[in-house]
Design an enzyme around this catalytic site. Structure first.
Site, short mmCIF file in Angstrom:
data_model
loop_
_atom_site.label_atom_id
_atom_site.label_comp_id
_atom_site.label_asym_id
_atom_site.label_seq_id
_atom_site.Cartn_x
_atom_site.Cartn_y
_atom_site.Cartn_z
N SER A 125 -12.33 -6.89 -3.51
CA SER A 125 -10.91 -6.76 -3.84
C SER A 125 -10.65 -7.24 -5.26
CB SER A 125 -10.14 -7.65 -2.87
OG SER A 125 -8.83 -7.85 -3.32
N TYR A 150 -9.05 -16.05 2.07
CA TYR A 150 -9.44 -14.63 2.12
C TYR A 150 -10.16 -14.23 0.83
CZ TYR A 150 -9.04 -9.60 1.52
OH TYR A 150 -9.33 -8.28 1.25
N LYS A 154 -14.23 -12.96 0.00
CA LYS A 154 -14.68 -11.77 -0.75
C LYS A 154 -15.66 -12.19 -1.85
CE LYS A 154 -12.96 -8.97 1.72
NZ LYS A 154 -13.74 -7.97 2.41
N GLY A 297 1.66 -17.44 -4.62
CA GLY A 297 0.31 -16.86 -4.70
C GLY A 297 0.27 -15.49 -5.36
P1 NAD Z 1 -8.34 -3.00 8.61
O1 NAD Z 1 -7.95 -4.26 9.27
O2 NAD Z 1 -7.51 -1.79 8.84
O3 NAD Z 1 -9.86 -2.63 9.01
C1 NAD Z 1 -10.84 -3.61 9.25
C2 NAD Z 1 -11.52 -3.27 10.58
O4 NAD Z 1 -12.54 -4.23 10.82
C3 NAD Z 1 -10.57 -3.31 11.76
O5 NAD Z 1 -10.67 -2.10 12.49
C4 NAD Z 1 -11.04 -4.51 12.60
O6 NAD Z 1 -10.86 -4.28 13.98
C5 NAD Z 1 -12.51 -4.59 12.19
N1 NAD Z 1 -13.09 -5.93 12.30
C6 NAD Z 1 -12.61 -7.10 11.81
N2 NAD Z 1 -13.44 -8.11 12.11
C7 NAD Z 1 -14.50 -7.57 12.78
C8 NAD Z 1 -15.69 -8.10 13.37
N3 NAD Z 1 -15.97 -9.41 13.34
N4 NAD Z 1 -16.55 -7.25 13.98
C9 NAD Z 1 -16.28 -5.93 14.04
N5 NAD Z 1 -15.17 -5.37 13.52
C10 NAD Z 1 -14.29 -6.19 12.91
O7 NAD Z 1 -8.48 -3.30 7.05
P2 NAD Z 1 -8.66 -2.31 5.82
O8 NAD Z 1 -7.41 -2.31 5.03
O9 NAD Z 1 -9.23 -1.03 6.25
O10 NAD Z 1 -9.72 -3.14 4.96
C11 NAD Z 1 -11.11 -2.84 5.01
C12 NAD Z 1 -11.84 -3.76 4.07
O11 NAD Z 1 -11.32 -3.62 2.75
C13 NAD Z 1 -11.72 -5.25 4.40
O12 NAD Z 1 -12.98 -5.86 4.17
C14 NAD Z 1 -10.69 -5.75 3.42
O13 NAD Z 1 -10.85 -7.10 3.13
C15 NAD Z 1 -10.98 -4.88 2.22
N6 NAD Z 1 -9.82 -4.73 1.32
C16 NAD Z 1 -8.64 -4.24 1.82
C17 NAD Z 1 -7.53 -4.12 0.98
C18 NAD Z 1 -6.21 -3.63 1.51
O14 NAD Z 1 -5.18 -3.91 0.87
N7 NAD Z 1 -6.15 -2.89 2.60
C19 NAD Z 1 -7.64 -4.46 -0.37
C20 NAD Z 1 -8.86 -4.94 -0.85
C21 NAD Z 1 -9.95 -5.07 0.01
N1 UFG Z 2 6.18 -7.21 -2.02
C1 UFG Z 2 7.54 -7.32 -1.93
N2 UFG Z 2 8.10 -7.29 -0.69
C2 UFG Z 2 7.36 -7.14 0.45
C3 UFG Z 2 5.96 -7.02 0.33
C4 UFG Z 2 5.39 -7.08 -0.93
O1 UFG Z 2 8.24 -7.45 -2.93
O2 UFG Z 2 7.94 -7.14 1.54
C5 UFG Z 2 5.57 -7.27 -3.36
C6 UFG Z 2 4.59 -8.41 -3.51
O3 UFG Z 2 5.27 -9.62 -3.82
C7 UFG Z 2 3.72 -7.89 -4.63
C8 UFG Z 2 3.68 -6.37 -4.38
O4 UFG Z 2 4.80 -6.10 -3.55
O5 UFG Z 2 4.34 -8.12 -5.85
C9 UFG Z 2 2.41 -5.93 -3.67
O6 UFG Z 2 2.23 -6.77 -2.55
P1 UFG Z 2 1.22 -6.44 -1.35
O7 UFG Z 2 1.35 -7.53 -0.36
O8 UFG Z 2 1.42 -5.04 -0.89
O9 UFG Z 2 -0.21 -6.46 -2.07
P2 UFG Z 2 -0.93 -7.63 -2.86
O10 UFG Z 2 -1.09 -7.17 -4.26
O11 UFG Z 2 -0.32 -8.94 -2.64
O12 UFG Z 2 -2.35 -7.70 -2.11
C10 UFG Z 2 -3.03 -6.55 -1.59
C11 UFG Z 2 -3.77 -6.90 -0.29
C12 UFG Z 2 -4.87 -7.90 -0.57
C13 UFG Z 2 -5.76 -7.39 -1.63
C14 UFG Z 2 -4.97 -7.03 -2.87
C15 UFG Z 2 -5.84 -6.42 -3.91
O13 UFG Z 2 -2.86 -7.43 0.64
O14 UFG Z 2 -5.64 -8.06 0.60
O15 UFG Z 2 -3.94 -6.09 -2.54
O16 UFG Z 2 -6.58 -5.38 -3.38
F1 UFG Z 2 -6.67 -8.34 -1.97
#
Ligand code: NAD
Ligand code: UFG
Length: 336
Positions: A125, A150, A154, A297
């Site tokens: 991330s 979290y 990563k 944060g």
């Molecule tokens: P998500 O929660 O939709 O998908 C994750 C999946 O992993 C889920 O289906 C969950 O059931 C499964 N899982 C969790 N723990 C497990 C375990 N111990 N064993 C087996 N399965 C397990 O999340 P996502 O948005 O698809 O994210 C996928 C990956 O990308 C994650 O590693 C997350 O940290 C990373 N990531 C996501 C974002 C975002 O904003 N969505 C941003 C940056 C990185």
């Molecule tokens: N925001 C609002 N109102 C809300 C939700 C979010 O104003 O109800 C704002 C946040 O303050 C931020 C922006 O929208 O300024 C984006 O926020 P998100 O929560 O959608 O995303 P973040 O950038 O905080 O974080 C996301 C994922 C993390 C990941 C990161 C980078 O939640 O897991 O992107 O990939 F690490």
């Protein structure tokens, strides 16, 4: 060629499974359904014409995982998505995050090494950069002290991969995602936030459909043109396609290093207000929002330098914010 997708019924994993199957790969999905449902595998089948192999396995359950790898031979590579991902929750429940994200990954890597599976694509991330000194952030930008458990999980995952590659015939591609949004054009798969969404886009669509009363904009007094935070929103289908490029580079042995890192973003930064406006323009629906206090944060601004991914992976994000808003909205309507 068999590819194991951990977390493959989740948001990004399911879209990646679709792209893998479209390219002719055989997809095995392993997921413990802690944040997804088993019918996602059926939906992937509806989209691609073939249901991927799915098994409910927890990465933290060493015995089950061992049994899974004994049963499933000839896995060429793993794309590792399975993890918990809510930043705020990780601050409240740090041990739960370390156990799931770190222990789960250790168990996975252990089985991979024991079974001579030498290729992994890893979901990291942009959170690893924290508040960057220079924008856009490139892969050379320093990794800052993690602001949440979290984020730290990563960083640990990245470090484990680079350390293992140094002493084993083991290849990894670390993908640092910016802010994924949008859903598949079919509206059969998308993000399923459990409870009250933390993320901006699902909060917007849930407010627009009447599930939430009002969206709170987390602060409009930042040092940005309109005072709200800037992020690099990237369509989940573009993101999914980048995994195929990364996988193919690794499998065709084109990687220069045994462990490579790529940012995955569009290179464009959009403020919270711009995202709300894009949603309203794309759908014609007004979003009920109010300005609230800053969320602790939050970094002020971050967006990606895309040159490395463009040049080396030959990948470029194609979809714009409007398409992210439209597909997210269609998905919201489909699941309501
Ligand atoms: P998500 O929660 O939709 O998908 C994750 C999946 O992993 C889920 O289906 C969950 O059931 C499964 N899982 C969790 N723990 C497990 C375990 N111990 N064993 C087996 N399965 C397990 O999340 P996502 O948005 O698809 O994210 C996928 C990956 O990308 C994650 O590693 C997350 O940290 C990373 N990531 C996501 C974002 C975002 O904003 N969505 C941003 C940056 C990185
Ligand atoms: N925001 C609002 N109102 C809300 C939700 C979010 O104003 O109800 C704002 C946040 O303050 C931020 C922006 O929208 O300024 C984006 O926020 P998100 O929560 O959608 O995303 P973040 O950038 O905080 O974080 C996301 C994922 C993390 C990941 C990161 C980078 O939640 O897991 O992107 O990939 F690490």
């Amino acid at each position: 060629m068999k590819i194991l997708v951990t977390g493959g019924t989740g948001y990004i994993g399911s879209h990646t499974a679709v792209e893998l199957q479209n390219k002719g790969y055989e997809v095995l999905i392993l997921d413990n359904l802690s944040n997804s449902t088993a019918d996602v595998a059926d939906k992937i089948g509806l989209i691609t014409g073939k249901k991927p192999d799915f098994e409910n396995v927890d990465l933290c359950d060493k015995a089950s995982l061992h049994g899974y790898f004994r049963k499933n031979k000839d896995i060429e590579a793993v794309i590792h998505f399975a993890a918990f991902k809510a930043v705020g929750e990780s601050v409240e429940k740090p041990l739960m995050y370390y156990m799931n994200n770190v222990t789960g990954m250790i168990n996975l890597l252990d089985e991979m090494l024991k079974n001579n599976i030498a290729n992994i694509v890893y979901s990291s991330s942009c959170t690893v950069y924290g508040e960057a000194d220079k924008l856009p952030v490139s892969e050379e930008s320093p990794v800052k002290k993690a602001e949440s458990p979290y984020g730290f999980t990563k960083q640990i995952g990245e470090q484990m991969l680079t350390d293992i590659s140094k002493v084993n015939d083991f290849h990894s591609v670390i993908l640092r995602y910016f802010n994924p949004a949008g859903a598949h054009d079919s509206s059969l798969i998308g993000e399923l936030p459990s409870g009250i969404p933390n993320n901006l886009v699902p909060y917007i669509t849930q407010t627009a459909i009447g599930k939430r009363e009002v969206l709170t904009v987390n602060g409009n007094d930042y040092d940005t043109p309109d005072g709200t935070n800037i992020r690099d929103y990237i369509h989940v289908v573009d993101l999914a396609k980048a995994h195929i490029s990364a996988l193919e580079r690794m499998l065709s042995k084109k990687s220069e290093e045994k462990s490579e890192i790529f940012n995955l973003g569009t290179g464009r930064g959009n403020s919270v207000m711009e995202v709300i406006n894009a949603f309203e323009e794309a759908t014609g629906i007004k979003v009920n929002y109010r300005i609230g206090p800053r969320r602790s944060g939050d970094v002020v601004s971050i967006y990606s330098d895309t040159e490395r991914a463009n040049k080396i992976l030959g990948w470029k994000a194609e979809r714009d914010l409007k398409n992210m808003m439209l597909t997210s909205w269609n998905w919201q309507k489909a699941i309501n």
